[in-house]
Design an enzyme around this catalytic site. Structure first.
Site, PDB file in Angstrom:
ATOM      1  N   HIS A 147       0.806  -1.221   0.000  1.00  0.00           N
ATOM      2  CA  HIS A 147       0.000   0.000   0.000  1.00  0.00           C
ATOM      3  C   HIS A 147       0.837   1.267   0.000  1.00  0.00           C
ATOM      4  CE1 HIS A 147      -4.450   1.071   1.085  1.00  0.00           C
ATOM      5  NE2 HIS A 147      -4.026   1.675  -0.007  1.00  0.00           N
ATOM      6  N   ASP A 162      -9.560  -0.337   4.090  1.00  0.00           N
ATOM      7  CA  ASP A 162      -8.363  -0.909   4.708  1.00  0.00           C
ATOM      8  C   ASP A 162      -8.673  -1.274   6.161  1.00  0.00           C
ATOM      9  OD1 ASP A 162      -5.687  -1.490   5.459  1.00  0.00           O
ATOM     10  OD2 ASP A 162      -4.903   0.149   4.236  1.00  0.00           O
ATOM     11  N   HIS A 218      -6.292  -0.939   8.193  1.00  0.00           N
ATOM     12  CA  HIS A 218      -5.333  -0.047   8.841  1.00  0.00           C
ATOM     13  C   HIS A 218      -5.491   1.372   8.296  1.00  0.00           C
ATOM     14  CE1 HIS A 218      -3.680  -4.163   8.482  1.00  0.00           C
ATOM     15  NE2 HIS A 218      -3.336  -3.971   9.754  1.00  0.00           N
ATOM     16  N   ASP A 252      -2.945   3.715   7.921  1.00  0.00           N
ATOM     17  CA  ASP A 252      -1.805   4.098   7.069  1.00  0.00           C
ATOM     18  C   ASP A 252      -1.520   5.598   7.118  1.00  0.00           C
ATOM     19  OD1 ASP A 252      -1.733   1.439   6.434  1.00  0.00           O
ATOM     20  OD2 ASP A 252      -2.500   1.652   4.400  1.00  0.00           O
ATOM     21  N   HIS A 300       4.564   1.248   4.150  1.00  0.00           N
ATOM     22  CA  HIS A 300       3.187   0.986   3.724  1.00  0.00           C
ATOM     23  C   HIS A 300       2.184   1.442   4.778  1.00  0.00           C
ATOM     24  CE1 HIS A 300       2.390  -3.314   5.582  1.00  0.00           C
ATOM     25  NE2 HIS A 300       3.016  -2.529   6.423  1.00  0.00           N
ATOM     26  N   ASP A 341      -7.289  -1.990  -0.125  1.00  0.00           N
ATOM     27  CA  ASP A 341      -6.328  -2.927   0.451  1.00  0.00           C
ATOM     28  C   ASP A 341      -7.065  -4.232   0.733  1.00  0.00           C
ATOM     29  OD1 ASP A 341      -4.628  -4.397   2.210  1.00  0.00           O
ATOM     30  OD2 ASP A 341      -3.682  -2.546   2.889  1.00  0.00           O
ATOM     31  N   ASP A 390      -6.545  -6.506   2.674  1.00  0.00           N
ATOM     32  CA  ASP A 390      -6.662  -6.923   4.074  1.00  0.00           C
ATOM     33  C   ASP A 390      -7.895  -6.343   4.762  1.00  0.00           C
ATOM     34  OD1 ASP A 390      -6.101  -4.375   5.212  1.00  0.00           O
ATOM     35  OD2 ASP A 390      -3.971  -4.796   5.386  1.00  0.00           O
ATOM     36  N   GLU A 398      -1.750  -5.063  -1.724  1.00  0.00           N
ATOM     37  CA  GLU A 398      -1.432  -6.003  -0.645  1.00  0.00           C
ATOM     38  C   GLU A 398      -1.868  -7.443  -0.931  1.00  0.00           C
ATOM     39  OE1 GLU A 398       0.541  -5.413   1.816  1.00  0.00           O
ATOM     40  OE2 GLU A 398       0.572  -3.223   2.060  1.00  0.00           O
TER      41      GLU A 398
END
Length: 335
Positions: free
Chosen positions: A146, A169, A171, A173, A186, A276, A278, A321
């Site tokens: 990412h 996402d 996360h 980031d 990332h 992303d 994830d 990712e």
């Protein structure tokens, strides 16, 4: 309460292929709103064209394998899906970049990993995404970790300064070099895009010539693993953020309506979707290196992209990712 908007298309287009899981064959379906009912963004040229570029890059995080993501997505039929949606496809291939070297310059006093290589690779991507957007094409970047969103979004903001970003996402980031617990780039692209860093690492000087992303033009969807420093920044900047708690409480439909109304109340801004993998639950998408349980179901994951596309203002996207090395062939195929 969040607004609810019903959508019942008169016609549903189903695209799919059979994928084997053991002895059972499951129909893998893509069910968008009716193709004819999705307007082409007014800032894109005719005929509508998707400019796809691969970013086989893994130096923004510690695990090898995300560099294999672009080739895996091509092999699994991504180009065919694009043309079946009645878009022309211009394939730009994979971007080339230098790998990290022992003598690369670095920012003293900070534990930033491979920062020079990440910065220079993102500079190349920024130039390419700007070129693609300036042609009036839909910019599709397939990664890669990412960190590459830094280059993708920076270039797009130069071409479309009022663009808003939907960041899907687990996360946030938005770590800065000062607060990052890992030093992995990332986890920092939003901080660099917003100009939140106190120091500019070598390799990132080019960012001074690019527009900054405004906090009001960003919305997070799917957060469930946020560092303390990131949490403080999100609150301080007033960034719209929907964790999985909001998804569970209100449903993905209401969350998307609230998100889009916040970013562009009159539906006038170009939209970018940075996705992303994830964000999706690892039971659905195991081929990624930063798995966090409790993510999106398959339908929720699809609906996010479908709803943003339905606005008629989606002009660009990152898919990042995907790491086929972290699972077996069945897991990679499933993802």
């Amino acid at each position: 309460p969040m607004p609810f908007r019903g959508f019942f298309p008169s016609e549903i287009t189903v695209l799919g292929e059979s994928i084997a899981y053991g002895v059972v064959r499951v129909k893998q379906q893509l069910v968008p709103p009716s193709i004819g009912e999705i307007k082409t963004p007014p800032f894109l040229s005719h005929p509508r064209t998707c400019g796809m570029m691969g970013m086989p890059f893994s130096w923004g995080q510690p695990r090898g394998g995300t560099d294999q993501g672009p080739e895996m997505m091509r092999q699994r039929g991504l180009p065919d899906y694009i043309t079946k949606l009645e878009w022309r496809l211009e394939e730009y291939g994979d971007l080339k970049f230098e790998e990290p070297r022992r003598d690369d310059p670095y920012l003293e006093g900070f534990r930033l990993k491979n920062s020079y290589a990440v910065g220079k690779a993102c500079e190349k991507l920024a130039l390419k995404s700007y070129e693609v957007a300036s042609k009036g094409q839909f910019s599709l970047v397939i990664g890669g970790d990412h960190s590459i969103a830094l280059g993708s979004i920076a270039g797009l903001l130069r071409a479309r300064p009022d663009m808003a970003v939907v960041w899907v996402d687990a996360h946030a980031d938005i770590n800065t070099p000062e607060c990052s617990p890992s030093g992995n780039l990332h986890g920092m692209p939003i901080a660099f895009l917003m100009g939140l860093t106190k120091s500019i690492p070598p390799g990132f000087e080019w960012l001074e010539d690019y527009p900054k992303l405004s906090p009001e033009n960003l919305a997070y969807i799917g957060l469930r693993d946020v560092d303390p420093g990131e949490r403080d920044l999100i609150k301080k900047l007033g960034i719209q953020a929907y964790s999985m708690y909001e998804v569970d409480r209100y449903g993905i439909g209401s969350v998307m309506e609230h998100c889009l109304a916040h970013l562009s109340p009159d539906n006038s801004k170009p939209l970018h979707l940075s996705y992303d993998i994830d964000a999706v639950d690892p039971a659905v998408a195991p081929a990624t290196g930063t798995m966090v349980r409790g993510g999106f179901t398959l339908r929720e994951a699809h609906y996010i992209a479908e709803r943003v596309a339905e606005t008629g203002m989606l002009g660009s996207m990152d898919i990042v990712e995907v790491n086929p090395m972290l699972t077996d062939s069945a897991g990679a195929e499933k993802t």
